[in-house]
Design an enzyme around this catalytic site. Sequence first.
Site, PDB file in Angstrom:
ATOM      1  N   THR A   1      26.501  48.019  42.289  1.00  0.00           N
ATOM      2  CA  THR A   1      27.142  46.820  41.943  1.00  0.00           C
ATOM      3  C   THR A   1      26.741  46.000  42.860  1.00  0.00           C
ATOM      4  OG1 THR A   1      28.845  47.260  43.250  1.00  0.00           O
ATOM      5  CG2 THR A   1      29.243  47.862  40.939  1.00  0.00           C
ATOM      6  N   ALA A   2      25.489  46.167  43.761  1.00  0.00           N
ATOM      7  CA  ALA A   2      25.191  45.216  44.847  1.00  0.00           C
ATOM      8  C   ALA A   2      23.935  44.231  44.344  1.00  0.00           C
ATOM      9  CB  ALA A   2      24.294  46.191  45.903  1.00  0.00           C
ATOM     10  N   ARG A   3      22.610  44.545  44.258  1.00  0.00           N
ATOM     11  CA  ARG A   3      21.681  43.705  43.363  1.00  0.00           C
ATOM     12  C   ARG A   3      20.689  44.838  42.922  1.00  0.00           C
ATOM     13  NH1 ARG A   3      24.539  40.358  43.968  1.00  0.00           N
ATOM     14  NH2 ARG A   3      24.615  38.203  45.106  1.00  0.00           N
TER      15      ARG A   3
ATOM     16  N   GLY B   1      32.282  45.762  53.464  1.00  0.00           N
ATOM     17  CA  GLY B   1      33.533  45.310  53.067  1.00  0.00           C
ATOM     18  C   GLY B   1      33.938  45.989  51.602  1.00  0.00           C
ATOM     19  N   ILE B   2      32.672  45.988  50.595  1.00  0.00           N
ATOM     20  CA  ILE B   2      33.035  46.581  49.509  1.00  0.00           C
ATOM     21  C   ILE B   2      32.928  48.072  49.446  1.00  0.00           C
ATOM     22  CG2 ILE B   2      31.707  46.767  46.862  1.00  0.00           C
ATOM     23  CD1 ILE B   2      30.704  43.839  47.761  1.00  0.00           C
TER      24      ILE B   2
ATOM     25  N   GLU C   1      17.492  39.525  36.508  1.00  0.00           N
ATOM     26  CA  GLU C   1      18.745  39.137  35.552  1.00  0.00           C
ATOM     27  C   GLU C   1      18.408  37.842  34.885  1.00  0.00           C
ATOM     28  OE1 GLU C   1      22.381  39.165  37.641  1.00  0.00           O
ATOM     29  OE2 GLU C   1      22.028  41.240  38.517  1.00  0.00           O
TER      30      GLU C   1
ATOM     31  N   ASP D   1      25.932  47.254  37.056  1.00  0.00           N
ATOM     32  CA  ASP D   1      26.119  45.796  37.183  1.00  0.00           C
ATOM     33  C   ASP D   1      25.359  44.805  37.319  1.00  0.00           C
ATOM     34  OD1 ASP D   1      28.448  43.877  36.789  1.00  0.00           O
ATOM     35  OD2 ASP D   1      28.558  43.596  38.621  1.00  0.00           O
TER      36      ASP D   1
ATOM     37  N   HIS E   1      26.642  41.725  35.458  1.00  0.00           N
ATOM     38  CA  HIS E   1      26.855  41.268  36.580  1.00  0.00           C
ATOM     39  C   HIS E   1      28.214  40.633  36.518  1.00  0.00           C
ATOM     40  CE1 HIS E   1      25.012  39.246  40.483  1.00  0.00           C
ATOM     41  NE2 HIS E   1      26.281  39.640  40.627  1.00  0.00           N
TER      42      HIS E   1
HETATM   43  O1  LIG Z   1      27.350  39.087  43.078  1.00  0.00           O
HETATM   44  C1  LIG Z   1      28.181  38.451  43.578  1.00  0.00           C
HETATM   45  C2  LIG Z   1      28.217  38.181  44.678  1.00  0.00           C
HETATM   46  O2  LIG Z   1      27.187  38.200  45.664  1.00  0.00           O
HETATM   47  O3  LIG Z   1      29.285  37.775  45.229  1.00  0.00           O
END
Ligand SMILES: O=CC(=O)O
Length: 337
Positions: free
Chosen positions: A247-249, A169-170, A278, A273, A296
């Site tokens: 922006t994933a992990r 989706g992202i 973290e 991000d 994040h």
């Molecule tokens: O990091 C954010 C999520 O997994 O929604």
Amino acid sequence: MGSVGKPKALLLGEIDHQKKTWEALSSIAELVAPKATNRAEFIAECKSGAFDGTVAAYRTFNSVAVTGMVDEELVSVLPASLKFIAHNGAGYDQVDVAACTARGIRVANVPALVDDATADANMFLILGALRGFNVSMQALRAGQWRGSPVPPLGHDPEGKVLGILGMGGIGRNLKKKADAFGMKVIYHNRRKLSEELAGGAEYVSFDELLSASDVVSLNLPLNKNTRHIISDAEFAKMKKGAVLVNTARGAVVDEAALVRALDEGRIWSAGLDVYEEEPKIHPGLVANPHVMLLPHMGTWTFETQSAMEEWTIGNVRAAIESGKMNCIVPEQEGVEF
Ligand SMILES: O=CC(=O)O
């Protein structure tokens, strides 16, 4: 109305925007929360029977600070009555789904609702990293205008190749946004998407994505197959001067290898991000003014956070009312419970 006989719903973490929606569940469930402030205490609290009768748990990403990972050990002490975990987040790498399945616990996450805000943050990082904005943003606040020496000119997104690794989706949302900036989008995914879903993005192999992209964007979930999927060997295959955005992990990238690639100038910049540990960040990233760093904040908007909480509470309600949540993680699709 007394709560005797009602199933319990366990809240792991905070609800910030939808407190009333959570409290409204009290007509169908006794709402409970741990007193524990760390994993040992939480395990002891579970073992004390405090949560017995709990059918569904709502958990947040930050609740890991109290419970630790939802792994085999934790699952083994959760009350036998617990059959549903509603995770508030798209990524559920903190939850060992196989351990949950083995105990008959269904797991749900938040798909789709996170896509816009995360892809917006992703685009911000792409633009910021390509343009090299961070150096001058820091210099300006230090009273040095654009900086001294003046930083190098940045790069336009127009005409650049964006390689999206993970076209869920992202990734698909990002593709649409990148189109508006004139980027050519290629992607790699476990499965090739239909033409309609791909929306004109070209499917390529993993190696081709690495070697052909000006910007490599990581939009895939973290699991045992994707941990450190980008490390020294992958940086070596990337175009010299490429940009990496994540922006994933954090742990999909070997952070130490990323710092090496930046320091050696193999890649021009990065936009991040998320980080491996973290809230710790590799000192080599903090020290590098050229990289764009966010703490994040992919889904950190009022609209998205509020919608995510509502969705997750909806899953708890559905679990209690109908014995089924409104979604299930892909690993459990088709599993008989
Ligand atoms: O990091 C954010 C999520 O997994 O929604």
